[in-house]
Scaffold this motif. Structure first.
Motif, PDB file in Angstrom:
ATOM      1  N   ALA A 104      -3.907   1.615  -1.182  1.00 23.54           N
ATOM      2  CA  ALA A 104      -4.336   1.919  -2.539  1.00 23.54           C
ATOM      3  C   ALA A 104      -3.832   1.166  -3.483  1.00 23.54           C
ATOM      4  N   LEU A 105      -4.508   0.653  -4.555  1.00 23.47           N
ATOM      5  CA  LEU A 105      -4.030  -0.360  -5.468  1.00 23.47           C
ATOM      6  C   LEU A 105      -3.899   0.008  -6.938  1.00 23.47           C
ATOM      7  N   ASP A 106      -2.932   0.298  -7.412  1.00 24.93           N
ATOM      8  CA  ASP A 106      -2.552   0.772  -8.735  1.00 24.93           C
ATOM      9  C   ASP A 106      -3.494   1.903  -9.205  1.00 24.93           C
ATOM     10  N   ALA A 107      -3.725   2.763  -8.202  1.00 24.16           N
ATOM     11  CA  ALA A 107      -4.351   3.999  -8.452  1.00 24.16           C
ATOM     12  C   ALA A 107      -4.177   4.862  -7.184  1.00 24.16           C
ATOM     13  N   GLY A 108      -4.948   6.101  -7.464  1.00 24.78           N
ATOM     14  CA  GLY A 108      -5.048   7.044  -6.044  1.00 24.78           C
ATOM     15  C   GLY A 108      -3.986   8.062  -6.275  1.00 24.78           C
ATOM     16  N   LEU A 109      -2.954   8.141  -7.176  1.00 22.11           N
ATOM     17  CA  LEU A 109      -1.930   9.210  -6.981  1.00 22.11           C
ATOM     18  C   LEU A 109      -2.631  10.310  -7.395  1.00 22.11           C
ATOM     19  N   PRO A 110      -2.155  11.407  -6.983  1.00 18.76           N
ATOM     20  CA  PRO A 110      -2.935  12.851  -7.273  1.00 18.76           C
ATOM     21  C   PRO A 110      -2.677  13.126  -8.829  1.00 18.76           C
ATOM     22  N   LEU A 111      -3.667  13.463  -9.533  1.00 14.39           N
ATOM     23  CA  LEU A 111      -3.618  13.397 -11.042  1.00 14.39           C
ATOM     24  C   LEU A 111      -3.513  15.031 -11.316  1.00 14.39           C
ATOM     25  N   PRO A 112      -2.842  15.480 -12.220  1.00 11.88           N
ATOM     26  CA  PRO A 112      -2.486  16.747 -12.521  1.00 11.88           C
ATOM     27  C   PRO A 112      -3.810  17.201 -13.154  1.00 11.88           C
TER      28      PRO A 112
ATOM     29  N   VAL B   9      -0.738   5.178   4.808  1.00 19.98           N
ATOM     30  CA  VAL B   9      -1.037   4.924   3.600  1.00 19.98           C
ATOM     31  C   VAL B   9      -0.098   3.846   2.750  1.00 19.98           C
ATOM     32  N   TYR B  10      -0.671   2.857   2.230  1.00 23.97           N
ATOM     33  CA  TYR B  10       0.064   1.931   1.452  1.00 23.97           C
ATOM     34  C   TYR B  10      -0.235   1.941   0.050  1.00 23.97           C
ATOM     35  N   LEU B  11       0.746   1.978  -0.884  1.00 29.08           N
ATOM     36  CA  LEU B  11       0.332   2.113  -1.969  1.00 29.08           C
ATOM     37  C   LEU B  11       0.981   0.795  -3.113  1.00 29.08           C
ATOM     38  N   LEU B  12       0.119   0.142  -3.713  1.00 27.00           N
ATOM     39  CA  LEU B  12       0.782  -1.177  -4.530  1.00 27.00           C
ATOM     40  C   LEU B  12       0.589  -0.964  -5.911  1.00 27.00           C
ATOM     41  N   ARG B  13       1.693  -1.066  -6.762  1.00 19.53           N
ATOM     42  CA  ARG B  13       1.495  -0.631  -8.262  1.00 19.53           C
ATOM     43  C   ARG B  13       1.879  -2.053  -8.900  1.00 19.53           C
ATOM     44  N   ALA B  14       0.907  -2.144  -9.948  1.00 19.96           N
ATOM     45  CA  ALA B  14       1.061  -3.347 -10.722  1.00 19.96           C
ATOM     46  C   ALA B  14       2.176  -2.943 -11.778  1.00 19.96           C
ATOM     47  N   GLU B  15       2.934  -3.960 -12.066  1.00 20.94           N
ATOM     48  CA  GLU B  15       4.058  -3.749 -13.106  1.00 20.94           C
ATOM     49  C   GLU B  15       3.468  -3.871 -14.405  1.00 20.94           C
TER      50      GLU B  15
ATOM     51  N   GLY C 246      -0.412 -11.653  -6.684  1.00 21.43           N
ATOM     52  CA  GLY C 246      -0.893 -10.208  -6.422  1.00 21.43           C
ATOM     53  C   GLY C 246      -1.789 -10.258  -5.065  1.00 21.43           C
ATOM     54  N   PRO C 247      -2.739 -11.088  -5.039  1.00 28.35           N
ATOM     55  CA  PRO C 247      -3.742 -10.871  -3.956  1.00 28.35           C
ATOM     56  C   PRO C 247      -2.806 -11.263  -2.482  1.00 28.35           C
ATOM     57  N   ARG C 248      -1.725 -11.886  -2.561  1.00 30.79           N
ATOM     58  CA  ARG C 248      -1.276 -12.294  -1.190  1.00 30.79           C
ATOM     59  C   ARG C 248      -0.077 -11.052  -1.047  1.00 30.79           C
ATOM     60  N   ARG C 249       0.258 -10.260  -2.109  1.00 29.72           N
ATOM     61  CA  ARG C 249       1.019  -9.001  -1.813  1.00 29.72           C
ATOM     62  C   ARG C 249       0.043  -8.057  -1.243  1.00 29.72           C
ATOM     63  N   VAL C 250      -1.199  -7.932  -1.853  1.00 35.37           N
ATOM     64  CA  VAL C 250      -2.120  -6.974  -0.923  1.00 35.37           C
ATOM     65  C   VAL C 250      -2.500  -7.442   0.289  1.00 35.37           C
ATOM     66  N   ALA C 251      -2.790  -8.675   0.473  1.00 34.33           N
ATOM     67  CA  ALA C 251      -3.078  -9.117   1.884  1.00 34.33           C
ATOM     68  C   ALA C 251      -1.762  -8.808   2.873  1.00 34.33           C
ATOM     69  N   THR C 252      -0.658  -8.902   2.297  1.00 38.81           N
ATOM     70  CA  THR C 252       0.494  -8.712   3.254  1.00 38.81           C
ATOM     71  C   THR C 252       0.445  -7.050   3.685  1.00 38.81           C
ATOM     72  N   ALA C 253       0.013  -6.248   2.649  1.00 35.48           N
ATOM     73  CA  ALA C 253      -0.157  -4.923   2.836  1.00 35.48           C
ATOM     74  C   ALA C 253      -1.114  -4.514   3.927  1.00 35.48           C
ATOM     75  N   ILE C 254      -2.238  -5.362   3.845  1.00 33.29           N
ATOM     76  CA  ILE C 254      -3.201  -5.110   4.800  1.00 33.29           C
ATOM     77  C   ILE C 254      -2.872  -5.542   6.121  1.00 33.29           C
ATOM     78  N   GLU C 255      -2.050  -6.775   6.136  1.00 31.57           N
ATOM     79  CA  GLU C 255      -1.606  -7.062   7.560  1.00 31.57           C
ATOM     80  C   GLU C 255      -0.806  -6.147   8.147  1.00 31.57           C
ATOM     81  N   ALA C 256       0.052  -5.498   7.387  1.00 33.36           N
ATOM     82  CA  ALA C 256       0.910  -4.449   7.833  1.00 33.36           C
ATOM     83  C   ALA C 256       0.073  -3.150   8.325  1.00 33.36           C
ATOM     84  N   ALA C 257      -0.919  -2.765   7.635  1.00 31.29           N
ATOM     85  CA  ALA C 257      -1.861  -1.789   7.887  1.00 31.29           C
ATOM     86  C   ALA C 257      -2.402  -2.117   9.365  1.00 31.29           C
TER      87      ALA C 257
END
Length: 313
Positions: free
Chosen positions: A136-144, A240-246, A293-304
């Motif tokens: 999940a990239l910069d979203a997906g957290l349960p919303l109140p 689940v892997y979650l990446l947040r943009a700063e 950014g894209p390389r960090r996402v790719a790393t998360a995918i590789e971990a998955a």
């Protein structure tokens, strides 16, 4: 490939474009990497509420050569813009299951950006056998739940639809508008320009975004109001892997879509989720452009995909 000026020209990372039959017509899908049956892992990617499959060009360049990336234009966007309703998150889930079925993929790593994170969280929750992992990239957290639904809906929908209603006197001016966006001002490259051009619709000399406002409205309203969609991540069983943009939508340093406090609270309540706060990127450049950014996402995918192989072994 080199231009006459010696500047490198990026090649198209998508090796195939095809259509998948869905309710009411066909969904446009792009593929990077090997066909699913020849790959070490399959990734199904879903973009944001007014975006397109071109969101994933930069990521496609840095994924491993053995990874198959399937990137559809969601219903009402890109080259799937003419698909009729019904719209909404459940319709996207059905369409994406159709992509997996049409390509012979029993299960995939699901990668969602912005609204796409909620779409794929719901797919993973409702069809766990189809999800090997969720990124999940910069979203997906349960919303109140919202306290004033009508005001919240009006504000959320108005902000999105307003951008779609803006027209430009030429294609060049349309691109200039995108290039002036604070999120892209210091990150503009050929992939981001291709992303902007892809959604360009011309009627004579008038240029606008091709996104279907009715689809965007339905999806936005559901994200705000539907408890099944807002809380889907709570029911996801796969890794689940979650990446947040700063930084935020407009590259603001103090307006991240996921606040630091919300991230800490989520991490404390979900210790099994792999979480990374990615510095130096905004909501868009987490997945687009030549930055980190894209390389960090790719790393998360590789971990998955590494999790998949360990589990399979």
């Amino acid at each position: 490939m080199q231009s006459n000026a010696g500047k490198a020209i990026l090649s198209d990372p998508f090796s195939d474009h095809f259509e998948v039959g869905v309710n009411g017509g066909t969904l446009q899908v792009a593929r990077a990497g090997p066909p699913p049956e020849a790959s070490a892992a399959v990734v199904l990617a879903a973009h944001g509420v007014t975006a397109s499959l071109m969101t994933w060009r930069s990521l496609a360049r840095v994924l491993g050569d053995d990874v198959c990336l399937l990137a559809p234009d969601l219903r009402g966007r890109g080259h799937s813009a003419e698909l009729p309703g019904p719209y909404g998150i459940a319709a996207h889930v059905t369409d994406l299951l159709g992509v997996l079925d049409a390509t012979g993929v029993s299960s995939a790593v699901l990668v969602g950006h912005s609204m796409g994170a909620y779409v794929l969280a719901r797919l993973a929750a409702e069809h766990p056998e189809r999800a090997r992992a969720l990124v999940a990239l910069d979203a997906g957290l349960p919303l109140p739940p919202v306290t004033d639904l009508e005001d919240t809906l009006e504000a959320a929908v108005a902000n999105v639809i307003m951008r779609l209603s803006i027209t430009f006197p030429s294609a060049a001016r349309y691109l200039e508008g995108w290039r002036a966006h604070p999120a892209f001002a210091d990150a503009w490259d050929e992939d981001i320009e291709a992303y902007a051009r892809y959604d360009l619709a011309l009627n004579g000399s008038v240029a606008r975004c091709v996104c279907n406002p009715a689809a965007v409205r339905a999806d936005t309203e559901e994200l705000v109001s539907d408890p099944v969609t807002r809380t889907a991540l709570e029911r996801v069983q796969c890794p689940v892997y979650l990446l947040r943009a700063e930084r935020g939508l407009f590259n603001e340093p103090d307006a991240a879509l996921i606040t630091a406090a919300d991230l800490r609270a989520f991490a404390a309540a979900h210790p099994s989720v792999q979480i990374e706060a990615v510095p130096g990127v905004n909501h868009y450049t987490l997945v687009m452009g030549a930055g980190p950014g894209p390389r960090r996402v790719a790393t998360a995918i590789e971990a998955a995909t590494g999790t998949i192989r360990r589990m399979a072994g």
